[in-house]
Write a protein that holds these residues in place. Structure first.
Motif, short mmCIF file in Angstrom:
data_model
loop_
_atom_site.label_atom_id
_atom_site.label_comp_id
_atom_site.label_asym_id
_atom_site.label_seq_id
_atom_site.Cartn_x
_atom_site.Cartn_y
_atom_site.Cartn_z
N VAL A 149 65.76 15.32 67.10
CA VAL A 149 65.01 15.29 68.36
C VAL A 149 63.82 16.24 68.29
CG1 VAL A 149 65.12 15.89 70.82
CG2 VAL A 149 66.99 14.60 69.77
N ALA A 150 64.06 17.46 67.80
CA ALA A 150 62.98 18.44 67.70
C ALA A 150 61.87 17.95 66.78
CB ALA A 150 63.54 19.77 67.20
N ALA A 151 62.26 17.38 65.64
CA ALA A 151 61.26 16.86 64.70
C ALA A 151 60.46 15.73 65.32
CB ALA A 151 61.94 16.39 63.42
N LYS A 152 61.14 14.82 66.01
CA LYS A 152 60.46 13.68 66.64
C LYS A 152 59.49 14.15 67.72
CE LYS A 152 60.19 9.20 67.55
NZ LYS A 152 59.62 8.29 66.59
N ALA A 153 59.90 15.19 68.47
CA ALA A 153 59.07 15.71 69.56
C ALA A 153 57.96 16.62 69.04
CB ALA A 153 59.93 16.47 70.56
N GLY A 154 58.08 17.07 67.80
CA GLY A 154 57.07 17.97 67.26
C GLY A 154 57.18 19.38 67.79
N VAL A 155 58.41 19.79 68.10
CA VAL A 155 58.66 21.15 68.59
C VAL A 155 59.72 21.79 67.70
CG1 VAL A 155 58.08 20.56 70.97
CG2 VAL A 155 60.45 20.42 70.23
#
Length: 71
Positions: free
Chosen positions: A29-35
């Protein structure tokens, strides 16, 4: 060739012999969101101040990936 002579059976194999789809993780999720992972945790726990833009990006990634917390 019998399966037992080939690769060992994997717990990720389904009844049809194909690989099961991996459940998305919070790292995904973090990778997909760029955070960062920490920012994604803060958004889901609603504990720290996080920018509105980051909250929107994480929530969109959660919805797109179908992430479900293991609580």
């Amino acid at each position: 060739m019998p399966r037992w002579l080939g690769r060992p059976e994997s717990s990720t194999d389904d009844e049809t012999g194909g690989a099961c789809e991996k459940k998305p993780t919070l790292h995904d999720v973090a990778a997909k969101a760029g955070v960062s992972y920490a920012t994604a945790v803060r958004v889901l726990n609603r504990r720290a101040r996080v920018s509105t833009k980051s909250v929107e990006k994480v929530r969109a990634a959660v919805a797109e990936l179908g992430y479900v917390r293991n609580v």
